[in-house]
Scaffold this motif. Structure first.
Motif, short mmCIF file in Angstrom:
data_model
loop_
_atom_site.label_atom_id
_atom_site.label_comp_id
_atom_site.label_asym_id
_atom_site.label_seq_id
_atom_site.Cartn_x
_atom_site.Cartn_y
_atom_site.Cartn_z
N HIS A 40 1.10 -1.27 -0.04
CA HIS A 40 0.16 -0.03 -0.03
C HIS A 40 0.76 1.15 -0.07
CE1 HIS A 40 1.27 0.08 4.21
NE2 HIS A 40 0.36 -1.24 4.35
N GLU A 41 0.23 2.62 0.30
CA GLU A 41 1.00 3.85 0.11
C GLU A 41 2.08 3.95 0.93
OE1 GLU A 41 2.28 6.85 -1.60
OE2 GLU A 41 0.80 5.39 -2.60
N ARG A 183 -1.14 7.40 6.40
CA ARG A 183 -2.50 7.44 6.87
C ARG A 183 -3.51 7.77 5.65
NH1 ARG A 183 -2.59 7.16 12.36
NH2 ARG A 183 -0.82 7.65 13.28
N GLU A 184 -4.63 7.04 5.75
CA GLU A 184 -5.82 7.32 4.79
C GLU A 184 -6.14 8.92 5.23
OE1 GLU A 184 -6.97 5.44 2.76
OE2 GLU A 184 -6.86 3.09 3.48
N GLU A 185 -7.06 9.31 4.13
CA GLU A 185 -7.26 10.66 4.59
C GLU A 185 -8.12 11.12 5.74
OE1 GLU A 185 -9.34 13.03 1.82
OE2 GLU A 185 -8.05 12.78 0.08
N LEU A 190 -2.41 3.10 7.47
CA LEU A 190 -2.45 2.23 6.14
C LEU A 190 -1.92 0.70 6.70
CD1 LEU A 190 -1.44 3.85 3.14
CD2 LEU A 190 -3.67 3.70 4.03
N ASN A 194 -6.02 -3.91 6.85
CA ASN A 194 -7.18 -3.24 6.59
C ASN A 194 -8.23 -3.89 5.86
OD1 ASN A 194 -6.27 -1.19 8.53
ND2 ASN A 194 -5.90 0.33 6.89
N ARG A 202 -14.62 -0.64 9.80
CA ARG A 202 -13.65 0.10 9.05
C ARG A 202 -14.03 1.82 9.72
NH1 ARG A 202 -11.38 3.94 7.93
NH2 ARG A 202 -10.43 4.42 5.98
#
Lengths: 303, 303
Positions: A40-41, A183-185, A190, A194, A202
């Motif tokens: 992931h990012e 992190r997600e917005e 991340l 998840n 979530r």
């Protein structure tokens, strides 16, 4: 450019040696990002940083069986090799090392690297043997790749502390580079895990980052470690699906508990505030690394 | 030529790096002989072999505290730095690494390399923790020196088995080279600990090599492991000052006991016949590595 994919240690060493010999000294540095895949990012940020700082970047993808406990998610750990390689390509990765379990553990494993003390608390307490598995596979991978720098995400802050200490104690000539949590917005850290969360979980998983966001304020008010732990648990308990496994403040990187009632704001040095929370079968972790004396200013990298 | 003496890891790495960069690839190999000093002809044989096979030979002298038990001879372990350096010079050693305990263990030691199974028997059984100390310091030294080859004497055959297995399991890119035992003219295996023996003990210490010399004959007669052990003990017991700690036949390099009554001559593969015998406070070891199927022909090197 598409990265070269290698599946054996012999091939990988050959590629790295040929890179090192093709470059003048000083331009021949090798960066390494060890992962379990399903990138992931967060991983992407490590890979981009390595590409920027090194002449060659090696990504390893290996779901390491010996760091999973008997009732953990080894069998269902998510995998997507094709997508991972595409992401690696977009981050400037040169070599992707995709070994089989047989390649990494060709005979019965009799050698174990054990790191004590820093593994006593947090995930070390709830996942017995986990950090032996991590320390052993990272020692192996560092010996295989022999990188100048290896990049680890601070979401697994205890892992960073374990690997850093192991590299020091065993004189492994690799710089361990800790990198900030991505992190997600909405704030969720991340994690490859998840994907296990259903929509309701979530939503409630946000409670981890929301609770951590309040930590600087609580510290400024003068709480000690015990009270901080209680405040975090109470905050997270507002999400009914959340089961807190731990919510602790420890010194970093030694991971020792400060005196329970001493105000954290009077403590010099880094402090790790770390959470593990279960949603059904899914176990999430998150943390903040703080320097409490600096009035709750969050610090993203550790030395 | 006199070897260069270095006492810090930083200096040592600088010297080795400068050597590697000064030579074309293929001529830049580094050989390494780790020792605890008080060198004798056994060590000299390792050093000469390394000088012959490598462009640079590094000798380390470090009496490693963590491989000594609480009642062992750490404090009185013999030392003679000047004589060691002179011997090193005569054997073509380029670099002598003489670290302090502080240099090798600058902080509390929390990382341990453990090798199980091959350490269960022989010296592993009578010296708890000994091989953890050996594996850990050898892992450290191999990471510090990063040699192409490291040379170990087969007098410590179990140590060779432990180090070889550790290097395989942790993917340490160094070839572990086992070298034959060197003996006095009368047969006594060379050891730094031989200086502890008084004249009478020195004479009776011959019982180890004399008993081992009979092993091929006994094997040819069809003995199993249990009977061989008894024969060895009886033979050594003829020296009244000798106290046998163990006298065992095990497979090599796995160090597993064969079926007690199966004739050893029918067993394929290497067999280690190993002794530990005390004379007063002095503990001596000796062994023979044999291929029993080859009718008792002694083999001096193991792969």
């Amino acid at each position: 450019m598409k990265p070269t994919i290698v599946r054996t240690i012999v091939e990988l060493r050959k590629e790295i040696a040929s890179f090192r010999h093709s470059r003048p000294l000083g331009e021949a540095s090798v960066g390494f990002v060890p992962t379990m895949g399903y990138l992931h990012e967060g991983h992407a940020s490590l890979l981009r940083r390595s590409s920027q700082e090194n002449g060659l970047t090696v990504l390893s993808i290996f779901v390491n069986p010996i760091q999973f406990g008997p009732n953990e998610d080894l069998d269902k750990y998510p995998r997507d090799e094709e997508k991972d390689v595409a992401l690696a390509a977009s981050c400037g990765v040169d070599l992707v090392f995709l070994p089989s379990v047989q390649e990494m553990y060709p005979q019965s494993r009799v050698t174990t690297v054990t790191v004590s003390e820093v593994t006593e608390r947090l995930c070390g307490a709830s996942r017995p043997g986990h950090f032996d598995g991590v320390a052993t596979v990272v020692a192996k991978l560092l010996n295989i790749v022999q990188p100048d720098r290896a990049y680890f995400g601070l979401k697994d802050a205890q892992q960073v502390a374990v690997v850093t200490r192991m590299a020091q104690d065993l004189n492994i000539p690799t710089e361990i580079v800790p990198c900030p949590i991505v992190r997600e917005e909405d704030g969720l850290a991340l994690s490859s895990r998840n994907v296990y969360l259903n929509a309701q979980e979530r939503e409630q998983a946000l409670s981890l980052s929301l609770a951590l966001a309040k930590v600087p304020e609580w510290i400024a008010e003068g709480v000690g470690a015990a009270e901080l732990s209680e405040l975090l648990k109470r905050e997270i308990a507002r999400s009914p699906l959340a089961n807190v496994e731990y919510a602790d403040a420890l010194t970093y990187p030694d991971l020792l508990p400060p005196d329970a009632d001493v105000p954290l704001r009077s403590i010099d040095g880094f402090m790790l505030v770390a959470l593990a929370v279960r949603f059904g079968n899914t176990r999430l972790i998150d943390n903040r690394l703080l320097n409490p004396m600096e009035a709750g200013v969050e610090t993203c990298s550790a030395k």
